[in-house]
Write a protein that holds these residues in place. Structure first.
Motif, PDB file in Angstrom:
ATOM      1  N   LEU A 245      -2.668  37.271  54.176  1.00 20.72           N
ATOM      2  CA  LEU A 245      -2.158  37.806  55.146  1.00 20.72           C
ATOM      3  C   LEU A 245      -1.269  37.240  55.873  1.00 20.72           C
ATOM      4  N   GLY A 246      -1.204  35.357  54.726  1.00 22.05           N
ATOM      5  CA  GLY A 246      -0.401  34.947  55.478  1.00 22.05           C
ATOM      6  C   GLY A 246       0.420  35.300  54.919  1.00 22.05           C
ATOM      7  N   ARG A 247       1.142  35.783  53.901  1.00 29.12           N
ATOM      8  CA  ARG A 247       2.366  36.134  53.307  1.00 29.12           C
ATOM      9  C   ARG A 247       2.571  37.796  54.449  1.00 29.12           C
ATOM     10  N   ALA A 248       1.621  38.667  55.085  1.00 31.07           N
ATOM     11  CA  ALA A 248       1.965  39.552  55.805  1.00 31.07           C
ATOM     12  C   ALA A 248       2.288  38.890  57.391  1.00 31.07           C
ATOM     13  N   LEU A 249       1.719  37.762  57.208  1.00 35.03           N
ATOM     14  CA  LEU A 249       2.838  37.369  58.959  1.00 35.03           C
ATOM     15  C   LEU A 249       3.747  36.563  58.669  1.00 35.03           C
ATOM     16  N   GLY A 250       4.137  35.726  57.679  1.00 37.32           N
ATOM     17  CA  GLY A 250       5.166  35.524  57.746  1.00 37.32           C
ATOM     18  C   GLY A 250       6.455  36.195  57.469  1.00 37.32           C
ATOM     19  N   GLU A 251       6.530  37.271  56.482  1.00 37.50           N
ATOM     20  CA  GLU A 251       7.121  38.334  56.043  1.00 37.50           C
ATOM     21  C   GLU A 251       8.689  38.771  56.570  1.00 37.50           C
ATOM     22  N   THR A 252      10.096  38.541  56.506  1.00 39.84           N
ATOM     23  CA  THR A 252      10.578  38.581  57.433  1.00 39.84           C
ATOM     24  C   THR A 252      12.073  40.066  57.121  1.00 39.84           C
ATOM     25  N   MET A 253      12.333  39.646  55.717  1.00 37.67           N
ATOM     26  CA  MET A 253      13.528  40.788  55.889  1.00 37.67           C
ATOM     27  C   MET A 253      13.005  42.400  55.147  1.00 37.67           C
ATOM     28  N   ALA A 254      11.707  42.173  54.598  1.00 35.95           N
ATOM     29  CA  ALA A 254      11.221  43.643  54.249  1.00 35.95           C
ATOM     30  C   ALA A 254      10.868  44.342  56.422  1.00 35.95           C
ATOM     31  N   VAL A 255      10.740  43.637  56.608  1.00 31.23           N
ATOM     32  CA  VAL A 255       9.807  44.469  57.767  1.00 31.23           C
ATOM     33  C   VAL A 255      11.316  44.237  59.161  1.00 31.23           C
ATOM     34  N   THR A 275       8.760  41.908  65.250  1.00 30.18           N
ATOM     35  CA  THR A 275       7.839  41.206  65.157  1.00 30.18           C
ATOM     36  C   THR A 275       8.505  39.190  65.207  1.00 30.18           C
ATOM     37  N   ILE A 276       7.764  38.838  65.366  1.00 27.95           N
ATOM     38  CA  ILE A 276       8.293  37.215  65.381  1.00 27.95           C
ATOM     39  C   ILE A 276       9.279  37.334  64.198  1.00 27.95           C
ATOM     40  N   SER A 277       8.957  36.884  62.939  1.00 26.88           N
ATOM     41  CA  SER A 277      10.414  36.754  61.622  1.00 26.88           C
ATOM     42  C   SER A 277      11.415  37.939  62.231  1.00 26.88           C
ATOM     43  N   ALA A 278      11.154  38.680  62.693  1.00 25.99           N
ATOM     44  CA  ALA A 278      12.726  39.710  62.856  1.00 25.99           C
ATOM     45  C   ALA A 278      12.974  39.396  63.789  1.00 25.99           C
ATOM     46  N   GLN A 279      12.701  38.933  65.003  1.00 26.50           N
ATOM     47  CA  GLN A 279      13.194  38.930  66.201  1.00 26.50           C
ATOM     48  C   GLN A 279      13.571  37.420  65.468  1.00 26.50           C
ATOM     49  N   ILE A 280      13.642  36.747  64.738  1.00 20.05           N
ATOM     50  CA  ILE A 280      14.523  35.218  64.293  1.00 20.05           C
ATOM     51  C   ILE A 280      15.169  35.696  63.836  1.00 20.05           C
ATOM     52  N   ALA A 281      15.302  36.477  62.851  1.00 23.06           N
ATOM     53  CA  ALA A 281      16.721  36.879  62.043  1.00 23.06           C
ATOM     54  C   ALA A 281      17.371  37.474  62.045  1.00 23.06           C
ATOM     55  N   ASN A 282      17.135  38.420  63.734  1.00 24.56           N
ATOM     56  CA  ASN A 282      18.026  38.937  64.103  1.00 24.56           C
ATOM     57  C   ASN A 282      18.517  38.703  64.570  1.00 24.56           C
ATOM     58  N   ASN A 283      18.122  37.720  65.847  1.00 29.61           N
ATOM     59  CA  ASN A 283      18.798  36.822  66.926  1.00 29.61           C
ATOM     60  C   ASN A 283      19.768  35.482  66.621  1.00 29.61           C
ATOM     61  N   PHE A 284      18.821  34.814  65.515  1.00 26.91           N
ATOM     62  CA  PHE A 284      18.972  33.514  64.851  1.00 26.91           C
ATOM     63  C   PHE A 284      21.169  32.773  65.083  1.00 26.91           C
ATOM     64  N   GLY A 285      21.282  33.593  64.602  1.00 27.32           N
ATOM     65  CA  GLY A 285      22.872  33.579  63.744  1.00 27.32           C
ATOM     66  C   GLY A 285      23.645  33.568  64.643  1.00 27.32           C
ATOM     67  N   LEU A 295      13.739  31.191  70.384  1.00 26.24           N
ATOM     68  CA  LEU A 295      13.306  31.574  68.929  1.00 26.24           C
ATOM     69  C   LEU A 295      12.834  30.449  68.092  1.00 26.24           C
ATOM     70  N   ILE A 296      12.594  29.242  68.631  1.00 27.35           N
ATOM     71  CA  ILE A 296      11.681  28.264  68.056  1.00 27.35           C
ATOM     72  C   ILE A 296      10.682  28.713  67.971  1.00 27.35           C
ATOM     73  N   ALA A 297      10.844  28.476  69.736  1.00 26.65           N
ATOM     74  CA  ALA A 297       9.506  28.447  69.956  1.00 26.65           C
ATOM     75  C   ALA A 297       7.946  29.713  69.720  1.00 26.65           C
ATOM     76  N   LEU A 298       9.475  30.617  69.435  1.00 32.92           N
ATOM     77  CA  LEU A 298       8.868  31.337  68.308  1.00 32.92           C
ATOM     78  C   LEU A 298       7.983  30.941  66.832  1.00 32.92           C
ATOM     79  N   GLY A 299       9.107  30.549  66.230  1.00 33.51           N
ATOM     80  CA  GLY A 299       8.371  29.574  65.417  1.00 33.51           C
ATOM     81  C   GLY A 299       7.452  28.670  64.856  1.00 33.51           C
ATOM     82  N   LEU A 300       7.427  28.101  66.180  1.00 37.17           N
ATOM     83  CA  LEU A 300       6.255  27.553  66.105  1.00 37.17           C
ATOM     84  C   LEU A 300       4.408  28.219  66.578  1.00 37.17           C
ATOM     85  N   LEU A 301       4.974  29.041  67.790  1.00 39.81           N
ATOM     86  CA  LEU A 301       3.623  29.897  67.883  1.00 39.81           C
ATOM     87  C   LEU A 301       3.566  30.862  66.234  1.00 39.81           C
TER      88      LEU A 301
END
Length: 323
Positions: A245-255, A275-285, A295-301
């Motif tokens: 479940l922890g792996r599923a919650l934090g997975e980024t690239m595949a999602v 998802t949180i990880s996809a949102q951060i990956a797509n917009n952080f750059g 985005l960092i607040a999403l990471g905190l969540l």
């Protein structure tokens, strides 16, 4: 007599020196292990502190309404966490519903039913799945799974389950192939080898006498798995499931490849989402200012969600032990 007394004195002195030496070594070892444990706690506190400090501008601008806001718009500088949080939880839940029964079934097959000649090749194949990089899963999902979902699976689901009252709301178009359901299938394949490997290992720890006694009493393989294997190894199973479940919650690239990356709250699980990880990956750059803080607040969540998962696992294990 004097020589014997002198020899005994030297032996007592050697014993005292050795004892002091061992005590010094134990003390050094104690502080080394204590420092290692404290380092982990300090790292967690440091990560949490950085996330909280960088997320403060978002909470100062939106307050706690950020947690239930449903709109994410960089041009308007309005940000809400609900679409990403809901997408993360729903995709992880669907992935667990798919992966957990399959993983436990595979583990039972490997420990109870699989011929000896096939046990090692199947176990090796499962371990190889765990070693595949997540970006490979994302590429395979994008170029193979998405067309299959778009052309065959999703139209079938829309025409069948989509016509059922209430449940059908989860399978409403548009269905371009990318979406939460596709992301969940990819996540299920990714976490399946982890849960399977742990379940197989913990099933192997069941004493042979318990198995033989159960079979000797006339139990079937299903009854042995239900009444012997799973209850005996529930702590290990809970740990493996929570790891998945922890792996599923934090997975980024595949999602990110297959979820669609649409920041909009909707009821359909076959439509594009995020998802949180996809949102951060797509917009952080290219993010700055309030968007970066959001985005960092999403990471905190996500950090808090992961902590809650671990706390839930500990509670479930403790509750199981009390019974």
């Amino acid at each position: 007599m004097a020589d014997a007394t002198q020899t005994a004195g030297f032996q007592a002195l050697d014993t005292t020196v050795s004892t002091r030496k061992f005590r010094t070594q134990d003390r050094i070892f104690y502080f080394m292990t204590l420092g290692s444990a404290a380092l982990v706690v300090l790292l967690l506190l440091a990560i949490l502190t950085v996330l909280v400090i960088d997320a403060l501008p978002t909470f100062q601008a939106f307050g706690f309404s950020f947690l239930w806001g449903t709109k994410w718009s960089a041009p308007a500088d309005i940000y809400g966490a609900v679409p990403a949080v809901v997408g993360t939880l729903v995709s992880a839940l669907i992935a667990m519903l798919i992966a957990v029964p399959l993983s436990i079934g595979i583990a039972i097959f490997l420990t109870e039913l699989c011929p000896g000649s096939l046990r090692r090749p199947i176990s090796t194949a499962i371990e190889l799945l765990a070693g595949v990089p997540s970006i490979i899963y994302g590429i395979v999902g994008l170029f193979i799974l998405v067309p299959l979902m778009q052309n065959y699976i999703l139209p079938f689901l829309i025409m069948t389950i989509g016509q059922v009252p209430l449940i059908g709301l989860l399978f409403q178009p548009p269905a371009p192939g990318v979406g939460l359901l596709t992301a969940s299938l990819v996540l299920a394949v990714m976490i399946l080898p982890f849960i399977t490997a742990i379940a197989r290992d913990v099933f192997s720890t069941v004493p042979p006498m318990l198995r033989e006694s159960a079979y000797g009493m006339g139990m079937t393989t299903w009854e042995v798995a239900r009444h012997i294997l799973i209850p005996y190894t529930r702590r290990g199973l809970v740990g493996g499931i929570m790891l998945g479940l922890g792996r599923a919650l934090g997975e980024t690239m595949a999602v990110t490849f297959v979820v669609g990356s649409v920041s909009r709250l909707q009821t359909s699980i076959i439509s594009p989402s995020t998802t949180i990880s996809a949102q951060i990956a797509n917009n952080f750059g290219d993010a700055d200012g309030l968007q970066l803080s959001s985005l960092i607040a999403l990471g905190l969540l996500l950090f808090v969600l992961s902590f809650c998962v671990l706390a839930l696992a500990r509670w479930m294990i403790g509750r199981g032990d009390s019974h």
